[in-house]
Motif scaffolding. Structure first.
Motif, PDB file in Angstrom:
ATOM      1  N   ALA A  20     -17.055 -13.053  32.675  1.00 39.82           N
ATOM      2  CA  ALA A  20     -15.819 -13.877  32.936  1.00 39.82           C
ATOM      3  C   ALA A  20     -16.122 -15.490  33.652  1.00 39.82           C
ATOM      4  O   ALA A  20     -15.610 -16.116  33.423  1.00 39.82           O
ATOM      5  CB  ALA A  20     -14.721 -13.202  33.657  1.00 39.82           C
ATOM      6  N   GLY A  21     -17.202 -15.313  34.541  1.00 36.51           N
ATOM      7  CA  GLY A  21     -17.455 -16.296  35.342  1.00 36.51           C
ATOM      8  C   GLY A  21     -18.336 -17.202  34.381  1.00 36.51           C
ATOM      9  O   GLY A  21     -17.997 -18.588  34.499  1.00 36.51           O
ATOM     10  N   LEU A  22     -18.793 -16.901  33.294  1.00 30.42           N
ATOM     11  CA  LEU A  22     -19.389 -17.989  32.303  1.00 30.42           C
ATOM     12  C   LEU A  22     -18.264 -18.367  31.442  1.00 30.42           C
ATOM     13  O   LEU A  22     -18.505 -19.499  31.159  1.00 30.42           O
ATOM     14  CB  LEU A  22     -20.292 -17.149  31.595  1.00 30.42           C
ATOM     15  N   ILE A  23     -17.325 -17.533  31.183  1.00 32.11           N
ATOM     16  CA  ILE A  23     -16.286 -18.004  30.201  1.00 32.11           C
ATOM     17  C   ILE A  23     -15.477 -18.989  30.899  1.00 32.11           C
ATOM     18  O   ILE A  23     -15.026 -20.042  30.195  1.00 32.11           O
ATOM     19  CB  ILE A  23     -15.575 -16.749  29.695  1.00 32.11           C
ATOM     20  N   MET A  24     -15.124 -18.797  32.211  1.00 27.02           N
ATOM     21  CA  MET A  24     -14.230 -19.470  32.941  1.00 27.02           C
ATOM     22  C   MET A  24     -14.955 -20.684  33.731  1.00 27.02           C
ATOM     23  O   MET A  24     -14.749 -20.460  34.903  1.00 27.02           O
ATOM     24  CB  MET A  24     -13.211 -18.674  33.750  1.00 27.02           C
ATOM     25  N   LYS A  25     -15.778 -21.410  33.311  1.00 28.77           N
ATOM     26  CA  LYS A  25     -16.512 -22.128  34.146  1.00 28.77           C
ATOM     27  C   LYS A  25     -15.865 -23.255  35.044  1.00 28.77           C
ATOM     28  O   LYS A  25     -14.765 -23.585  34.598  1.00 28.77           O
ATOM     29  CB  LYS A  25     -17.123 -23.291  33.343  1.00 28.77           C
ATOM     30  N   GLY A  26     -16.118 -23.212  36.432  1.00 28.38           N
ATOM     31  CA  GLY A  26     -15.473 -23.764  37.578  1.00 28.38           C
ATOM     32  C   GLY A  26     -14.015 -23.138  37.927  1.00 28.38           C
ATOM     33  O   GLY A  26     -13.829 -23.547  39.003  1.00 28.38           O
ATOM     34  N   LYS A  27     -13.893 -21.746  37.648  1.00 28.00           N
ATOM     35  CA  LYS A  27     -13.040 -21.108  38.084  1.00 28.00           C
ATOM     36  C   LYS A  27     -13.379 -19.796  38.862  1.00 28.00           C
ATOM     37  O   LYS A  27     -12.577 -18.924  39.282  1.00 28.00           O
ATOM     38  CB  LYS A  27     -12.018 -20.589  37.213  1.00 28.00           C
ATOM     39  N   GLY A  28     -14.656 -19.644  38.788  1.00 22.74           N
ATOM     40  CA  GLY A  28     -15.331 -18.634  39.663  1.00 22.74           C
ATOM     41  C   GLY A  28     -15.467 -18.544  40.967  1.00 22.74           C
ATOM     42  O   GLY A  28     -15.206 -19.385  41.833  1.00 22.74           O
TER      43      GLY A  28
END
Length: 83
Positions: A20-28
Motif C-alpha cells: 500500500a505504501g508503494l501504491i500510495m506514493k507520498g501518502k505513507g
C-alpha cells in the motif's frame, strides 16, 4: 486464534502495508508506519469485502484483501491529515 495464525496474519498485514505504501506514493508513514497501517488495513479490508459480499480465498486473496484495506486506510488518513 493460535500463534501460527497470528504470525501469518501479522505477516500478511505487514506485506499489505508495504504494498500500500508503494501504491500510495507520498501518502505513507515510513516502513514501520506502513506495516502498522497494513495490519489495521487487513481488518478494514476484511470488513469491506464482507460488506460487499466478496470472498477472498487463499494466501493471495488474503494479501489482495489486506492491501485494498490498507490503501483505503491510507487514503482516508491522508484526507484527515489534510483537513
Amino acid at each position: 486464534m493460535d500463534i501460527t495464525s497470528l504470525i501469518i496474519f501479522l505477516a500478511i498485514g505487514a506485506l499489505a502495508g508495504w504494498l500500500a505504501g508503494l501504491i500510495m506514493k507520498g501518502k505513507g508513514f515510513g516502513v514501520l508506519g506502513n506495516i502498522v497501517v497494513g495490519i489495521v488495513g487487513a481488518l478494514v479490508g476484511g470488513f469491506l469485502f464482507g460488506v460487499l459480499g466478496i470472498t477472498a480465498g487463499g494466501l493471495i486473496g488474503s494479501i489482495v484483501m489486506a492491501t485494498v484495506g490498507a490503501v483505503v486506510l491510507l487514503f482516508v488518513v491522508g484526507l484527515i491529515k489534510k483537513a
